[in-house]
Design an enzyme around this catalytic site. Structure first.
Site, PDB file in Angstrom:
ATOM      1  N   ARG A  18       0.844  -1.208   0.000  1.00 53.96           N
ATOM      2  CA  ARG A  18       0.000   0.000   0.000  1.00 53.96           C
ATOM      3  C   ARG A  18       0.879   1.257   0.000  1.00 53.96           C
ATOM      4  O   ARG A  18       0.597   2.226  -0.702  1.00 53.96           O
ATOM      5  CB  ARG A  18      -0.921   0.024   1.225  1.00 53.96           C
ATOM      6  CG  ARG A  18      -1.783  -1.212   1.392  1.00 53.96           C
ATOM      7  CD  ARG A  18      -3.077  -1.174   0.602  1.00 53.96           C
ATOM      8  NE  ARG A  18      -3.842  -2.367   0.908  1.00 53.96           N
ATOM      9  CZ  ARG A  18      -3.795  -3.506   0.208  1.00 53.96           C
ATOM     10  NH1 ARG A  18      -3.050  -3.599  -0.871  1.00 53.96           N
ATOM     11  NH2 ARG A  18      -4.513  -4.551   0.589  1.00 53.96           N
ATOM     12  N   GLU A  56     -13.648 -15.380   8.758  1.00 53.22           N
ATOM     13  CA  GLU A  56     -13.520 -14.790   7.415  1.00 53.22           C
ATOM     14  C   GLU A  56     -13.098 -15.825   6.377  1.00 53.22           C
ATOM     15  O   GLU A  56     -11.901 -16.077   6.191  1.00 53.22           O
ATOM     16  CB  GLU A  56     -12.507 -13.633   7.431  1.00 53.22           C
ATOM     17  CG  GLU A  56     -12.343 -12.997   6.050  1.00 53.22           C
ATOM     18  CD  GLU A  56     -11.376 -11.820   6.001  1.00 53.22           C
ATOM     19  OE1 GLU A  56     -10.780 -11.479   7.033  1.00 53.22           O
ATOM     20  OE2 GLU A  56     -11.218 -11.245   4.908  1.00 53.22           O
ATOM     21  N   LYS A  98     -17.410 -12.739   8.142  1.00 57.91           N
ATOM     22  CA  LYS A  98     -16.837 -11.742   7.225  1.00 57.91           C
ATOM     23  C   LYS A  98     -16.616 -12.402   5.872  1.00 57.91           C
ATOM     24  O   LYS A  98     -15.560 -13.003   5.635  1.00 57.91           O
ATOM     25  CB  LYS A  98     -15.520 -11.193   7.793  1.00 57.91           C
ATOM     26  CG  LYS A  98     -14.810 -10.222   6.857  1.00 57.91           C
ATOM     27  CD  LYS A  98     -13.752  -9.413   7.577  1.00 57.91           C
ATOM     28  CE  LYS A  98     -12.981  -8.549   6.594  1.00 57.91           C
ATOM     29  NZ  LYS A  98     -12.133  -7.555   7.247  1.00 57.91           N
ATOM     30  N   SER A 129     -14.109  -5.880   1.386  1.00 59.50           N
ATOM     31  CA  SER A 129     -14.325  -5.212   0.096  1.00 59.50           C
ATOM     32  C   SER A 129     -13.638  -5.970  -1.034  1.00 59.50           C
ATOM     33  O   SER A 129     -14.113  -5.916  -2.182  1.00 59.50           O
ATOM     34  CB  SER A 129     -13.900  -3.741   0.136  1.00 59.50           C
ATOM     35  OG  SER A 129     -12.552  -3.571   0.508  1.00 59.50           O
ATOM     36  N   GLY A 130     -12.532  -6.654  -0.757  1.00 57.31           N
ATOM     37  CA  GLY A 130     -11.959  -7.611  -1.696  1.00 57.31           C
ATOM     38  C   GLY A 130     -11.544  -7.080  -3.050  1.00 57.31           C
ATOM     39  O   GLY A 130     -11.627  -7.810  -4.035  1.00 57.31           O
ATOM     40  N   GLY A 131     -11.133  -5.819  -3.120  1.00 63.86           N
ATOM     41  CA  GLY A 131     -10.669  -5.286  -4.392  1.00 63.86           C
ATOM     42  C   GLY A 131     -11.747  -4.616  -5.235  1.00 63.86           C
ATOM     43  O   GLY A 131     -11.475  -4.168  -6.354  1.00 63.86           O
ATOM     44  N   ARG A 184      -9.361  -1.879   2.122  1.00 57.77           N
ATOM     45  CA  ARG A 184      -9.075  -0.960   1.018  1.00 57.77           C
ATOM     46  C   ARG A 184     -10.210   0.021   0.748  1.00 57.77           C
ATOM     47  O   ARG A 184      -9.967   1.204   0.489  1.00 57.77           O
ATOM     48  CB  ARG A 184      -8.777  -1.775  -0.248  1.00 57.77           C
ATOM     49  CG  ARG A 184      -7.395  -2.378  -0.237  1.00 57.77           C
ATOM     50  CD  ARG A 184      -7.263  -3.502  -1.227  1.00 57.77           C
ATOM     51  NE  ARG A 184      -7.982  -4.705  -0.801  1.00 57.77           N
ATOM     52  CZ  ARG A 184      -8.024  -5.843  -1.489  1.00 57.77           C
ATOM     53  NH1 ARG A 184      -7.401  -5.916  -2.644  1.00 57.77           N
ATOM     54  NH2 ARG A 184      -8.662  -6.884  -1.018  1.00 57.77           N
TER      55      ARG A 184
HETATM   56  P1  13P Z   1     -10.423  -5.541   2.064  1.00 62.05           P
HETATM   57  O1  13P Z   1     -11.706  -4.824   2.442  1.00 62.05           O
HETATM   58  O2  13P Z   1      -9.360  -4.636   1.511  1.00 62.05           O
HETATM   59  O3  13P Z   1     -10.685  -6.779   1.244  1.00 62.05           O
HETATM   60  O4  13P Z   1      -9.757  -6.040   3.424  1.00 62.05           O
HETATM   61  C1  13P Z   1     -10.544  -6.584   4.396  1.00 62.05           C
HETATM   62  C2  13P Z   1      -9.757  -7.581   5.140  1.00 62.05           C
HETATM   63  O5  13P Z   1      -9.584  -7.467   6.338  1.00 62.05           O
HETATM   64  C3  13P Z   1      -9.214  -8.728   4.409  1.00 62.05           C
HETATM   65  O6  13P Z   1      -8.764  -9.686   5.338  1.00 62.05           O
END
Ligand code: 13P
Length: 341
Positions: A32, A176, A218, A260-262, A291
């Protein structure tokens, strides 16, 4: 103990609020920082997190923050330990406890998340440092042949072992299982894979005696692959994602907090909003974005002390937009509002 876990889980999905995932490992935060041309050092990482956590008023929309091992031990500019600073503002401190996804033996291209050895002792230490919830991420990729049943069940077993240990230690486990949405797959394939993953995860959680009322899920949203030719729009994403959870997530689970996953910041907000606009649903539908909450703030800050306020304005704005998506009241026009911090 179980009452406290239920209350903490519910507080993390309180109306209009969601979670900031600021638990980037050293490798991820370096990526990042590379994107804005600043060096990743212990102090630059601390200064960046200080900027986010001291944003005036952001606690209106942020219920909890997931920290990394280094960060939970660091202090704000004024010397206050970060977990104490967050707690004093009504924001619940959390901690990432997995040690990352590692190659799974005998399964070319697949991973299993490690970190169970010694976890009981680490959880005790984190609770002493102020953490009240934790996170463990399993990762799956979609192709014609992946994920295998072997990787689905191995990761589900580890997620449940982690969740049981968290509850024993008085921490709410965020479970998650992330099905990555890279590739050219259809939304139907994403629905199928996400469903199989969730079925395995809830089977293992029950078998390992986890009280799911004291957990949060999650997950990924159900999307067409990012490189697919014909990608599903917001309404279809909301409909398929909800369909998947109605089939596989018990109604007593207090909340589903998406990653959010990209996705772009605004897609992540719009998709969450679309799901909440057809509520009420059995569980709160909220966010635990990394992100999608941080990207504009990171760019506005750029590693410069004189840009702290600009970074905080950008973070506050995204938190506010996602807070609106919690109640289905977000509209793209709100993106143009100037937000005063
Ligand atoms: P993102 O929302 O960037 O996908 O990250 C969330 C997260 O904690 C991934 O483990």
């Amino acid at each position: 103990m179980s009452m406290e876990l239920h209350e903490t889980a519910r507080a993390l999905v309180a109306e209009g609020r969601g979670i900031l995932a600021a638990d980037e490992s050293d490798g991820t935060i370096k990526k990042r920082f590379d994107s804005i041309g600043i060096e990743s050092t212990e102090e630059s990482r601390r200064a960046y997190r200080d900027m986010l956590f001291t944003t005036p008023g952001v606690e209106e929309y942020i219920s909890g923050v997931i920290l990394f091992d280094e960060t939970i031990r660091q202090r704000a500019d004024d010397g206050t330990p970060f977990p104490d600073l967050l707690a004093s503002r009504g924001v619940i401190p959390g901690i990432k406890v997995d040690k990352g996804a590692k190659p799974l033996a005998h399964a070319e291209g697949e991973t299993v998340t490690e970190g169970l050895d010694g976890l009981r002792a680490r959880l005790g230490e984190y609770r002493g440092l102020g953490a009240r919830f934790a996170k463990w991420r399993a990762v799956y990729t979609i192709s014609d042949t992946h994920p295998s049943d072997y990787s689905i069940w191995t990761n589900a077993h580890a997620l449940a072992r982690y969740a049981a240990l968290c509850q024993e230690a008085g921490l709410v486990p965020i479970v998650e299982p992330e099905v990555l949405q890279d590739g050219t797959h259809t939304i139907e394939r994403s629905l199928f894979v996400t469903s199989r993953v969730l079925a395995a995860v809830y089977t293992e959680l029950f078998d390992q005696r986890v009280d799911v009322e004291g957990t949060l899920l999650k997950p990924n949203m159900v999307l067409s692959g990012y490189e697919a030719a014909d990608r599903a729009g917001t309404d279809e994403v909301a409909e398929r994602t909800l369909h998947c959870f109605y089939k596989h997530v018990p109604a007593v689970v207090p909340g589903i907090v998406f990653l959010s996953g990209g996705q772009s910041d605004e897609d992540a907000t719009a998709n969450l909003n679309a799901m909440n606009s057809t509520g009420p649903h059995p569980w709160e539908l909220s966010f635990s974005y990394g992100r999608a909450l941080q990207a504009p703030a990171l760019r506005a800050w750029g590693g410069k002390p004189e840009n702290v306020e600009a970074g905080q304005r950008a973070f506050y704005h995204r938190a506010k937009m996602n807070g609106a998506a919690r109640t289905g009241t977000y509209a793209p026009e709100m993106e143009r509002e100037t937000t005063m911090v």
